[in-house]
Design a protein around this motif. Structure first.
Motif, PDB file in Angstrom:
ATOM      1  N   LYS A 120       0.831  -1.192   0.000  1.00 54.11           N
ATOM      2  CA  LYS A 120       0.000   0.000   0.000  1.00 54.11           C
ATOM      3  C   LYS A 120       0.868   1.246   0.000  1.00 54.11           C
ATOM      4  O   LYS A 120       1.924   1.280   0.627  1.00 54.11           O
ATOM      5  CB  LYS A 120      -0.917   0.013   1.227  1.00 54.11           C
ATOM      6  N   LYS A 150      -3.468   5.641   0.725  1.00 52.04           N
ATOM      7  CA  LYS A 150      -4.781   4.988   0.640  1.00 52.04           C
ATOM      8  C   LYS A 150      -4.900   4.088  -0.584  1.00 52.04           C
ATOM      9  O   LYS A 150      -5.981   3.570  -0.885  1.00 52.04           O
ATOM     10  CB  LYS A 150      -5.878   6.059   0.593  1.00 52.04           C
ATOM     11  N   TYR A 151      -3.780   3.880  -1.298  1.00 53.35           N
ATOM     12  CA  TYR A 151      -3.820   3.097  -2.534  1.00 53.35           C
ATOM     13  C   TYR A 151      -3.200   1.714  -2.361  1.00 53.35           C
ATOM     14  O   TYR A 151      -2.085   1.580  -1.836  1.00 53.35           O
ATOM     15  CB  TYR A 151      -3.089   3.846  -3.653  1.00 53.35           C
ATOM     16  N   ALA A 158      -3.260   0.516  -9.542  1.00 57.95           N
ATOM     17  CA  ALA A 158      -3.525   0.669  -8.114  1.00 57.95           C
ATOM     18  C   ALA A 158      -5.015   0.905  -7.905  1.00 57.95           C
ATOM     19  O   ALA A 158      -5.750   1.213  -8.851  1.00 57.95           O
ATOM     20  CB  ALA A 158      -2.706   1.821  -7.531  1.00 57.95           C
ATOM     21  N   ARG A 159      -5.439   0.749  -6.654  1.00 58.94           N
ATOM     22  CA  ARG A 159      -6.854   0.935  -6.325  1.00 58.94           C
ATOM     23  C   ARG A 159      -6.974   1.817  -5.093  1.00 58.94           C
ATOM     24  O   ARG A 159      -6.271   1.619  -4.100  1.00 58.94           O
ATOM     25  CB  ARG A 159      -7.512  -0.417  -6.059  1.00 58.94           C
ATOM     26  N   ASN A 160      -7.846   2.798  -5.189  1.00 62.36           N
ATOM     27  CA  ASN A 160      -8.141   3.665  -4.054  1.00 62.36           C
ATOM     28  C   ASN A 160      -8.993   2.870  -3.063  1.00 62.36           C
ATOM     29  O   ASN A 160     -10.141   2.538  -3.356  1.00 62.36           O
ATOM     30  CB  ASN A 160      -8.893   4.908  -4.535  1.00 62.36           C
ATOM     31  N   CYS A 161      -8.417   2.542  -1.919  1.00 61.58           N
ATOM     32  CA  CYS A 161      -9.118   1.693  -0.943  1.00 61.58           C
ATOM     33  C   CYS A 161     -10.345   2.381  -0.343  1.00 61.58           C
ATOM     34  O   CYS A 161     -11.236   1.702   0.171  1.00 61.58           O
ATOM     35  CB  CYS A 161      -8.164   1.279   0.176  1.00 61.58           C
ATOM     36  N   SER A 203     -10.183   2.533  -9.656  1.00 57.86           N
ATOM     37  CA  SER A 203      -8.913   2.101 -10.248  1.00 57.86           C
ATOM     38  C   SER A 203      -8.127   3.323 -10.697  1.00 57.86           C
ATOM     39  O   SER A 203      -8.695   4.260 -11.267  1.00 57.86           O
ATOM     40  CB  SER A 203      -9.160   1.196 -11.457  1.00 57.86           C
ATOM     41  N   MET A 205      -0.603   4.451 -11.127  1.00 53.46           N
ATOM     42  CA  MET A 205       0.359   5.098 -10.249  1.00 53.46           C
ATOM     43  C   MET A 205       1.717   5.153 -10.941  1.00 53.46           C
ATOM     44  O   MET A 205       2.353   4.134 -11.166  1.00 53.46           O
ATOM     45  CB  MET A 205       0.470   4.326  -8.929  1.00 53.46           C
ATOM     46  N   ILE A 208      -0.556  10.020  -9.142  1.00 57.02           N
ATOM     47  CA  ILE A 208      -1.790   9.245  -9.247  1.00 57.02           C
ATOM     48  C   ILE A 208      -2.601   9.760 -10.443  1.00 57.02           C
ATOM     49  O   ILE A 208      -3.065  10.900 -10.449  1.00 57.02           O
ATOM     50  CB  ILE A 208      -2.631   9.335  -7.956  1.00 57.02           C
TER      51      ILE A 208
END
Length: 445
Positions: free
Chosen positions: A6, A9-10, A27-30, A35, A38, A86
């Motif tokens: 991580k 927050k990604y 990457a994914r923004n939690c 999506s 990065m 990002i």
């Protein structure tokens, strides 16, 4: 080596692109589930090559030029050793790949892409930004088929008091004749020329100026020595000749292009908030105090295997829940990456990749189930490089991502087809339930 990582927050996943100075990861923004792409840059590399101002400029430009047809930059983060940019994650691949696969596009489809391109470029110019490297490889497509301009690495803002740019850059086939000189040039006029070349390529399926000898190429560009094929409509032919005018002072301007009858057909300008406020505070924070920012990175490391691809990545990679795109290249022809699947152990896959690469006289560098192959491009004008990375997607099932790191995209397509033909013994076809090369489809025949 399996990793769960991580950055802020990604949640960081697979590598989707790699260049000389940066790596791009999925990457994914939690917090939102969104999506993102990065872009990761090492601070040591930026400092070593004295690129701080250039990178800061690129990031600032991408935050300034917010438009539906331009890849959006969400934010910039800093770690102890790296900078994380990002970006919007665009799933449809490069427009270049669509041209490679289909050849020339229908005139109406070409016009739609050209309209979106002109709108994006006009927005850039209204902000005083000039792209300077417009070409189909820097034009991405989203899931709905809309065009997105990317890669502002060569973009420029003119210096105060001087409206002319003086750096010769860009891809030779798309470069305006005045850029090849040393008298300075108008960035807006140069971008318009590149748009004209792109329109020609979309409709023709080949370049208007294409010579293996650079001197001959520059001569043709300087003289605007080209002709439109017979299938171009008279109105399209007329507009392209106005755009590919070798004299930048008489070359058609964007506002005139937008009023051209051929351009205006079925034209629907995209709606967006023009008054959207843009903050560069995060950019300033990263670069003003480049060593003091820190974003926590957590790694859970297990020994004994390649990276494990999680379910979320697999679903995103395979375009929803249809996992057949992992196995069938025909359903995936516009993706930036190429890939194949194998039932062989990861170490056997790497050994075969290394052996085939060496038989093709390529230099091989392997580390942790990731291999970089390097050689000289076919036209001997620069480096050609490919990166292969092995992922575990299930018990005794491995996916090998193959992506271009340096060199010409068309040359990469040809390399991939030839390379995979030599790896047919380790490639698995789920339809047949056995190792086979029938699985492979390449985007260039």
């Amino acid at each position: 080596m399996n990793k769960s990582r991580k950055v802020g927050k990604y949640e960081v996943g697979r590598t989707v692109g790699e260049g000389t100075f940066a790596k791009v990861k999925f990457a994914r923004n939690c917090e939102t589930g969104e999506s993102v792409a990065m872009k990761i840059l090492a601070k040591s590399t930026i400092l070593k090559h004295r690129m701080v101002d250039q990178i800061k400029r690129e990031i600032s430009i991408m935050k300034i030029v917010r438009h539906p047809n331009i890849v959006r930059l969400h934010e910039v983060l800093a770690g102890r050793a790296k900078i994380f940019i990002i970006l919007e994650f665009v799933t449809g691949g490069e427009l270049f790949d669509k041209i490679v696969h289909q050849g020339k596009l229908p005139e109406n489809e070409s016009r739609k892409y050209f309209q979106q391109l002109v709108d994006a470029v006009a927005h850039c110019h209204s902000k005083g930004v000039y792209h300077r490297d417009l070409k189909p490889e820097n034009l991405l497509l989203d899931a709905y088929g809309n065009l997105k301009v990317s890669d502002f690495g060569l973009s420029a803002l003119p210096l105060q008091g001087d409206s002319l740019l003086r750096t010769t850059c860009g891809t030779p086939n798309y470069v305006a004749p005045e850029v090849l000189g040393d008298q300075g040039y108008d960035g807006a006029a140069a971008d318009i020329w590149s748009c004209g070349v792109i329109l020609y390529v979309l409709m023709a399926g080949y370049l208007p100026f294409d010579e293996t000898n650079l001197y001959n190429l520059y001569s043709k560009i300087t003289a605007a020595e080209f002709s439109c094929p017979y299938w171009f409509s008279p109105k399209a032919n007329k507009l392209i000749h106005k755009i590919l005018d070798p004299n930048p002072k008489t070359r058609i301007r964007i506002d005139v292009i937008r009023n051209d009858p051929w351009f205006k057909k079925n034209y629907a300008p995209v709606k967006y908030r023009e008054d959207e406020e843009v903050s560069l505070d995060d950019v300033r924070a990263v670069f003003e105090d480049i060593e003091d920012q820190y974003i926590a990175e957590r790694s859970e490391i297990k020994d004994g295997g390649p990276l494990l691809m999680n379910a979320f990545e697999m679903i995103t990679l395979s375009q929803g829940l249809n996992l057949s795109a992992l196995f069938d290249r025909r359903q995936d022809y516009v993706n930036r990456q190429t890939r194949f699947v194998s039932r062989k152990p990861a170490q056997i896959i790497i050994s075969n990749v290394e052996a085939v690469a060496e038989s093709m006289s390529l230099k091989v560098h392997t580390r942790n189930y990731k291999t970089r192959l390097e050689g000289i491009s076919a036209n001997r004008t620069g480096q050609f490089a490919v990166v292969l990375e092995v992922y575990e997607v299930g018990p005794s099932l491995f996916m090998v991502d193959v992506r271009k790191a340096a060199g010409d995209t068309l040359e990469y397509h040809k390399f991939y087809k030839n390379f995979c033909a030599k790896l047919k013994d380790i490639i698995w076809n789920p339809k047949e339930g056995k190792d086979s090369s029938n699985l492979l489809r390449t985007r260039a025949c």
